[in-house]
Design an enzyme around this catalytic site. Sequence first.
Site, PDB file in Angstrom:
ATOM      1  N   ARG A   1     -10.447 -28.790   2.818  1.00 31.48           N
ATOM      2  CA  ARG A   1     -11.834 -28.476   2.488  1.00 31.48           C
ATOM      3  C   ARG A   1     -11.998 -27.737   1.170  1.00 31.48           C
ATOM      4  O   ARG A   1     -12.839 -28.085   0.346  1.00 31.48           O
ATOM      5  CB  ARG A   1     -12.492 -27.633   3.602  1.00 31.48           C
ATOM      6  CG  ARG A   1     -13.005 -28.443   4.752  1.00 31.48           C
ATOM      7  CD  ARG A   1     -12.890 -27.666   6.037  1.00 31.48           C
ATOM      8  NE  ARG A   1     -11.490 -27.505   6.361  1.00 31.48           N
ATOM      9  CZ  ARG A   1     -10.790 -28.380   7.093  1.00 31.48           C
ATOM     10  NH1 ARG A   1     -11.387 -29.414   7.608  1.00 31.48           N
ATOM     11  NH2 ARG A   1      -9.497 -28.208   7.319  1.00 31.48           N
ATOM     12  N   THR A   2     -11.199 -26.682   0.983  1.00 29.16           N
ATOM     13  CA  THR A   2     -11.417 -25.869  -0.220  1.00 29.16           C
ATOM     14  C   THR A   2     -11.145 -26.692  -1.469  1.00 29.16           C
ATOM     15  O   THR A   2     -11.956 -26.716  -2.399  1.00 29.16           O
ATOM     16  CB  THR A   2     -10.522 -24.603  -0.185  1.00 29.16           C
ATOM     17  OG1 THR A   2     -10.774 -23.921   1.047  1.00 29.16           O
ATOM     18  CG2 THR A   2     -10.835 -23.679  -1.344  1.00 29.16           C
TER      19      THR A   2
ATOM     20  N   LYS B   1      10.541 -26.759 -10.377  1.00 30.35           N
ATOM     21  CA  LYS B   1      11.668 -26.518 -11.297  1.00 30.35           C
ATOM     22  C   LYS B   1      11.897 -25.031 -11.488  1.00 30.35           C
ATOM     23  O   LYS B   1      12.720 -24.624 -12.294  1.00 30.35           O
ATOM     24  CB  LYS B   1      11.378 -27.165 -12.657  1.00 30.35           C
ATOM     25  CG  LYS B   1      11.155 -28.662 -12.619  1.00 30.35           C
ATOM     26  CD  LYS B   1      10.874 -29.169 -14.033  1.00 30.35           C
ATOM     27  CE  LYS B   1      10.417 -30.604 -14.049  1.00 30.35           C
ATOM     28  NZ  LYS B   1       9.890 -30.984 -15.369  1.00 30.35           N
TER      29      LYS B   1
ATOM     30  N   ARG C   1      -4.875 -21.262  -5.091  1.00 30.75           N
ATOM     31  CA  ARG C   1      -4.472 -20.850  -3.737  1.00 30.75           C
ATOM     32  C   ARG C   1      -2.979 -20.601  -3.770  1.00 30.75           C
ATOM     33  O   ARG C   1      -2.207 -21.416  -4.276  1.00 30.75           O
ATOM     34  CB  ARG C   1      -4.808 -21.923  -2.708  1.00 30.75           C
ATOM     35  CG  ARG C   1      -4.181 -21.605  -1.344  1.00 30.75           C
ATOM     36  CD  ARG C   1      -4.692 -22.465  -0.253  1.00 30.75           C
ATOM     37  NE  ARG C   1      -6.078 -22.163   0.057  1.00 30.75           N
ATOM     38  CZ  ARG C   1      -6.775 -22.765   1.006  1.00 30.75           C
ATOM     39  NH1 ARG C   1      -6.204 -23.701   1.750  1.00 30.75           N
ATOM     40  NH2 ARG C   1      -8.029 -22.446   1.241  1.00 30.75           N
TER      41      ARG C   1
ATOM     42  N   HIS D   1     -10.299 -14.690   0.929  1.00 32.65           N
ATOM     43  CA  HIS D   1     -10.752 -16.056   0.644  1.00 32.65           C
ATOM     44  C   HIS D   1     -12.241 -15.934   0.318  1.00 32.65           C
ATOM     45  O   HIS D   1     -13.106 -16.328   1.118  1.00 32.65           O
ATOM     46  CB  HIS D   1     -10.501 -16.932   1.873  1.00 32.65           C
ATOM     47  CG  HIS D   1     -10.590 -18.412   1.615  1.00 32.65           C
ATOM     48  ND1 HIS D   1     -11.125 -18.954   0.460  1.00 32.65           N
ATOM     49  CD2 HIS D   1     -10.216 -19.473   2.386  1.00 32.65           C
ATOM     50  CE1 HIS D   1     -11.071 -20.275   0.536  1.00 32.65           C
ATOM     51  NE2 HIS D   1     -10.513 -20.614   1.680  1.00 32.65           N
TER      52      HIS D   1
END
Length: 332
Positions: free
Chosen positions: A80-81, A110, A131, A159
């Site tokens: 969703r986000t 890496k 995120r 959040h």
Amino acid sequence: MLIKEKLPPLFNFDALPEPTYTGNGLTDQDVISVSQFDTERLDYIFSRAGEMRELVERVGSTDLLRGRVLACLFYEPSTRTSASFISAMERLGGGVIPITQGVQFSSVSKGETLADTIRTLEQFSDVIVLRHPTVGSAQVAADYAAIPVINAGDGPGEHPTQALLDLFTIKEELGRINGLKIAMVGDLRYGRTVHSLTRLLTQYDVSLRFVSPEILRLPLTIMNQVIDAGIDVRETHDVADVIKNADVLYVTRVQKERFTDLAQYEEVKNHYEITPELMAIAKQDMVVMHPLPRVGEIHYAVDDDPRAAYFRQVRNGMYIRMALLAAVLGKA
Ligand code: ASP
């Protein structure tokens, strides 16, 4: 020869009054925590989100952010986000660099540091949505980036954009925030959406009920903020204690990924399930919300109940993120 006898006086720009418009205070700002949002700023974002809804319903998209680019950098899973930020940017006419389908395909695998990845992405973009599993990572990224960084979840920390859309949803569904009894159910310890929403709600005149297993109680620092704000607050282990009086039931998933001891997760994972039987004792105008994904906390039979607002909540996320992107990028 046509010479004007008398030219009009030159326009005196200095004589213009100072502009009264002071902006929304979000332009060029990072969005790291809900503590950046007072009620005035919240009202601003909510009214812009309402306009975005109208815009999307009427014409689908606009070119407000044409030529601007959003980098979406997700070190943790998201549906969703990430999708709503991408949709928000595209509906505003901007472009997106989507690093959302697993950073394992980027140079992160890496061994590149967050700082270097951020300093690279800012060469291509105007705003970064991040995120990351570590609390405080969004602030670290913001310290390195000269462009705005928006926190899309920093581990069990915050959040903020989810909390904005949650609060917007409450207001849209019930027409107000003040005076409401709001019950939060589930993983209050690790659930970052609960942390951010609770912090936002301390600015309002609400009653809060926290329902969780003992080991998943709300962290003390947040509980202290609630108490210091003078909010009427109670904790319980049992949904049946609160559902009769609740105006909002905010249900959350047990955050499996935060447990170091999976046996402990197993003990609490099926602690709650909102069923039609429980809904039968709730108020007729109660609203059930969930930041999603759900993994058994709300029975599918509840979905047809008009009080189930979780998919409307998802859609509101797009309007809120459109409003936020426009504000941060100076299109207030
Ligand atoms: N989607 C929300 C989050 O990212 C809630 C959850 O995952 O349970 O925090």
